[in-house]
Design an enzyme around this catalytic site. Structure first.
Site, PDB file in Angstrom:
ATOM      1  N   ARG A  59      -4.382  -3.433  36.759  1.00 53.29           N
ATOM      2  CA  ARG A  59      -4.372  -4.590  37.665  1.00 53.29           C
ATOM      3  C   ARG A  59      -5.076  -4.312  38.987  1.00 53.29           C
ATOM      4  O   ARG A  59      -5.670  -5.200  39.571  1.00 53.29           O
ATOM      5  CB  ARG A  59      -2.925  -4.967  37.975  1.00 53.29           C
ATOM      6  CG  ARG A  59      -2.203  -5.547  36.795  1.00 53.29           C
ATOM      7  CD  ARG A  59      -0.919  -6.204  37.253  1.00 53.29           C
ATOM      8  NE  ARG A  59      -0.238  -6.825  36.129  1.00 53.29           N
ATOM      9  CZ  ARG A  59       0.738  -6.241  35.438  1.00 53.29           C
ATOM     10  NH1 ARG A  59       1.153  -5.040  35.759  1.00 53.29           N
ATOM     11  NH2 ARG A  59       1.307  -6.874  34.425  1.00 53.29           N
ATOM     12  N   LYS A 166       5.510   5.491  22.250  1.00 51.51           N
ATOM     13  CA  LYS A 166       6.908   5.133  22.128  1.00 51.51           C
ATOM     14  C   LYS A 166       7.442   4.682  23.495  1.00 51.51           C
ATOM     15  O   LYS A 166       6.850   5.056  24.501  1.00 51.51           O
ATOM     16  CB  LYS A 166       7.718   6.311  21.595  1.00 51.51           C
ATOM     17  CG  LYS A 166       7.718   7.517  22.573  1.00 51.51           C
ATOM     18  CD  LYS A 166       8.909   8.375  22.388  1.00 51.51           C
ATOM     19  CE  LYS A 166       9.938   8.139  23.432  1.00 51.51           C
ATOM     20  NZ  LYS A 166       9.866   8.964  24.623  1.00 51.51           N
ATOM     21  N   LYS A 200       2.165  18.902  18.460  1.00 55.28           N
ATOM     22  CA  LYS A 200       2.357  20.285  18.930  1.00 55.28           C
ATOM     23  C   LYS A 200       2.020  21.223  17.771  1.00 55.28           C
ATOM     24  O   LYS A 200       2.436  20.976  16.638  1.00 55.28           O
ATOM     25  CB  LYS A 200       3.809  20.493  19.384  1.00 55.28           C
ATOM     26  CG  LYS A 200       4.176  19.689  20.639  1.00 55.28           C
ATOM     27  CD  LYS A 200       5.611  19.959  21.048  1.00 55.28           C
ATOM     28  CE  LYS A 200       6.094  19.002  22.125  1.00 55.28           C
ATOM     29  NZ  LYS A 200       5.670  19.307  23.475  1.00 55.28           N
ATOM     30  N   HIS A 258      11.157  11.788  18.387  1.00 56.55           N
ATOM     31  CA  HIS A 258      10.874  13.216  18.207  1.00 56.55           C
ATOM     32  C   HIS A 258      11.877  13.907  17.266  1.00 56.55           C
ATOM     33  O   HIS A 258      11.498  14.663  16.383  1.00 56.55           O
ATOM     34  CB  HIS A 258      10.906  13.945  19.553  1.00 56.55           C
ATOM     35  CG  HIS A 258      10.113  13.268  20.625  1.00 56.55           C
ATOM     36  ND1 HIS A 258       8.899  12.669  20.387  1.00 56.55           N
ATOM     37  CD2 HIS A 258      10.354  13.094  21.947  1.00 56.55           C
ATOM     38  CE1 HIS A 258       8.443  12.162  21.520  1.00 56.55           C
ATOM     39  NE2 HIS A 258       9.302  12.403  22.476  1.00 56.55           N
ATOM     40  N   LYS A 358      19.210  16.659  28.663  1.00 56.54           N
ATOM     41  CA  LYS A 358      18.489  16.991  29.894  1.00 56.54           C
ATOM     42  C   LYS A 358      19.375  17.860  30.772  1.00 56.54           C
ATOM     43  O   LYS A 358      20.588  17.897  30.604  1.00 56.54           O
ATOM     44  CB  LYS A 358      18.123  15.711  30.636  1.00 56.54           C
ATOM     45  CG  LYS A 358      17.064  14.889  29.893  1.00 56.54           C
ATOM     46  CD  LYS A 358      16.313  13.969  30.807  1.00 56.54           C
ATOM     47  CE  LYS A 358      15.283  13.137  30.071  1.00 56.54           C
ATOM     48  NZ  LYS A 358      14.059  13.862  29.750  1.00 56.54           N
TER      49      LYS A 358
HETATM   50  C1  BG6 Z   1       9.272  12.221  26.093  1.00 56.98           C
HETATM   51  C2  BG6 Z   1      10.568  11.717  26.663  1.00 56.98           C
HETATM   52  O1  BG6 Z   1       8.928  11.488  24.946  1.00 56.98           O
HETATM   53  O2  BG6 Z   1       9.403  13.595  25.749  1.00 56.98           O
HETATM   54  C3  BG6 Z   1      10.970  12.535  27.873  1.00 56.98           C
HETATM   55  O3  BG6 Z   1      10.410  10.357  27.043  1.00 56.98           O
HETATM   56  C4  BG6 Z   1      11.002  14.006  27.519  1.00 56.98           C
HETATM   57  O4  BG6 Z   1      12.225  12.120  28.385  1.00 56.98           O
HETATM   58  C5  BG6 Z   1       9.703  14.425  26.849  1.00 56.98           C
HETATM   59  O5  BG6 Z   1      11.190  14.735  28.713  1.00 56.98           O
HETATM   60  C6  BG6 Z   1       9.787  15.850  26.342  1.00 56.98           C
HETATM   61  O6  BG6 Z   1       8.533  16.240  25.922  1.00 56.98           O
HETATM   62  P1  BG6 Z   1       8.113  17.770  25.941  1.00 56.98           P
HETATM   63  O7  BG6 Z   1       6.772  17.786  25.300  1.00 56.98           O
HETATM   64  O8  BG6 Z   1       8.106  18.187  27.392  1.00 56.98           O
HETATM   65  O9  BG6 Z   1       9.161  18.493  25.177  1.00 56.98           O
END
Ligand code: BG6
Length: 507
Positions: A59, A166, A200, A258, A358
């Site tokens: 934007r 996502k 990965k 994931h 987390k």
């Molecule tokens: C993301 C999540 O998809 O993956 C985050 O939205 C998370 O909350 C992240 O921290 C983790 O990714 P990675 O690659 O750092 O393990």
């Protein structure tokens, strides 16, 4: 015998198609932190054809020069190290301001892209990347369709692809609704649903380990495996994404995507050949075999937690409820651990423990395959019945390694056993450049390879599987189920009940 391959050969398939990559949300965080640095790194490694143009769209009113400057800052040091590459990419870097709900704005974008085709021979190939909040996906896809930018033209022999990040909806219903909106203008083969975990290296390697070796598959089943632990522990909190996170929580943020992919890679049957549709068919079959959660007995299968203040790396960190942007009465879980069963011949009765949270003591993603104990301890007269069972641990990140633990004799006269580790470090004998996950997905999308992307049937099956627990977790009484854990610990103490005799081996 397989020779050690030449690193360069393994780096990428031949990418020749020119294209215009349009990034919606070009002034956002994802573009600055991941997308542009990945594109620049591909350029530096010589993996991007020269006639790729990158157009930032959002934007804000910016000139091409303003945009180049902001992208320059996102790769600062790296651009200093490789001035020629910076020069090359910046000549192909443009900006176009777009009002997402204004059709005229998309018509002018189209004219601009067509002009680039003329100037750079990009042949009408388009990769649209939606690096915008999910609420904007439908609108942008619709506008692209209405401005005739979503169609591939058989006469021009061009391709048009759309990348979405996502979350793909926030439940089954909204995922279907989003899909209908995308499919109103794009065909399934044009849609690339990203899960950066799949890109990965160590995650891709799960299939190689299982299916390019003959020693693991014979024991990869209920006869030999006692349990599988999949752990994605993060040290970070919600950072600058509190508003999004508070609305989604760990189940939608990590599990629907994931965690379910990691589960499928560990549990799926071998496809007959490594091709996108065959691989995705097998994952879908695995999702179809997931045993539905017994909603009336959920506490035996699910533990949810939310972090309170604590200490990480000797520094105090605030609790979730005190994070900026989080509702102070929030009941959003930041931690979940669930016990999942797969009802098929291979896995009947084997629990899969999926755990993610987390603000844990350290970042650690790993898959631990816990084997059964020996059926008969012939050393029982000397050392008792209990001999530690073998385990195979696939370190995903940050430790990229595989270790197998087994028993050996302690040297000496007495019969004593000790557990030892056989370790493979992923970087061993490999000195070449390493593709980061976003580099890999961008390349795969430019190549039109769907292997590492979600297919809609998988998305829907996973939402369907999680729906009963999401409903429980969204209900007004959800507070009863939410346990607190101190930041810097491995989750709520109630976790022990779920794990009973199995333990997270990081704890
Ligand atoms: C993301 C999540 O998809 O993956 C985050 O939205 C998370 O909350 C992240 O921290 C983790 O990714 P990675 O690659 O750092 O393990």
């Amino acid at each position: 015998m397989t020779e050690l391959p030449d690193t360069d050969q393994c780096l990428q398939e031949q990418l020749e198609d020119p294209a215009v990559i349009v990034i919606f949300g070009a002034t956002g965080d994802l573009t600055r932190r991941k997308l542009f640095p990945s594109l620049f790194s591909l350029r530096r490694n010589g993996l991007l054809p020269e006639n790729i143009c990158i157009v930032g769209a959002s934007r804000s009113e910016l000139s091409h020069e303003d945009f180049r400057e902001s992208m320059r800052q996102s790769v600062d040091k790296s651009a200093d190290e490789a001035p020629d590459d910076w020069e090359l990419i910046s000549r192909h870097l443009f900006y176009h301001s777009v009002i997402y709900d204004d059709p005229e704005s998309f018509n002018t974008l189209k004219s601009f892209l067509d002009k680039l085709d003329g100037e750079f021979q990009t042949r009408g190939n388009r990769l649209f990347y939606l690096a915008v909040p999910p609420t904007a996906y439908k609108e942008i896809a619709g506008q692209l369709g209405r401005a005739a930018m979503s169609r591939e033209d058989p006469e021009k022999d061009n391709w048009v692809r759309l990348i979405v990040e996502k979350p793909f909806g926030r439940d089954l219903e909204s995922a279907r609704d989003l899909d209908r909106s995308l499919h109103a203008h794009f065909s399934e083969h044009q849609i690339f649903r990203i899960d950066h975990y799949l890109a990965k290296e160590t995650v891709q390697n799960i299939l190689m380990l299982r299916f390019a070796n003959s020693i693991f598959e014979p024991v990869w089943n209920r006869l030999y495996i006692d349990s599988v632990n999949i752990t994605v522990a993060e040290q970070l909190g919600v950072e600058h994404r509190a508003r999004y996170y508070d609305n989604f929580g760990v189940l939608r943020d990590m599990f629907q995507n994931h965690m379910m992919q990691l589960l499928a890679l560990c549990a799926m049957e071998p496809p007959s050949i490594f091709q996108a549709e065959r691989v995705r068919d097998e994952k879908t079959k695995t999702y179809r075999s997931l045993r539905p959660f017994p909603v009336h007995d959920l506490d035996k299968y699910l533990i949810l937690g939310q972090y309170s203040s604590g200490i990480i790396n000797d520094k105090p960190v605030t609790g979730y409820l005190e994070e900026k942007g989080v509702d102070p009465d929030s009941l959003t879980p930041t931690f979940a651990s669930m016990k999942v069963f797969i009802d098929n011949w291979r896995w009947q009765g084997v629990p899969f423990y999926l755990t993610s949270g987390k603000r844990m003591p350290e970042k650690n993603t790993e898959i631990n395959i816990q084997f059964r104990q020996v059926p008969n301890s012939l050393f029982r007269g000397i050392i008792g019945e209990d001999i530690s069972a073998n385990s195979l641990t696939l370190g995903i990140q940050p430790r990229e390694e595989i270790h197998l633990s087994f028993q050996t004799k302690v040297p000496g006269h007495k019969v004593c056993l000790r557990t030892v580790q056989m370790l493979f470090d992923y970087h061993q004998d490999h000195a070449g450049p390493h593709l980061d996950a976003y580099e890999k997905v961008l390349l795969d999308c430019l190549l039109g390879d769907h292997t590492l992307f979600w297919r809609q049937d998988g998305v829907e099956l996973c939402w369907g599987f999680l729906t009963p627990i999401l409903e429980e977790c969204d209900c007004p009484e959800r507070g009863k189920r939410l346990h607190t854990y101190k930041a810097g610990t491995w989750g709520p103490k109630e976790l022990k009940k779920l794990m009973n005799h199995h333990g997270l081996n990081t704890m």
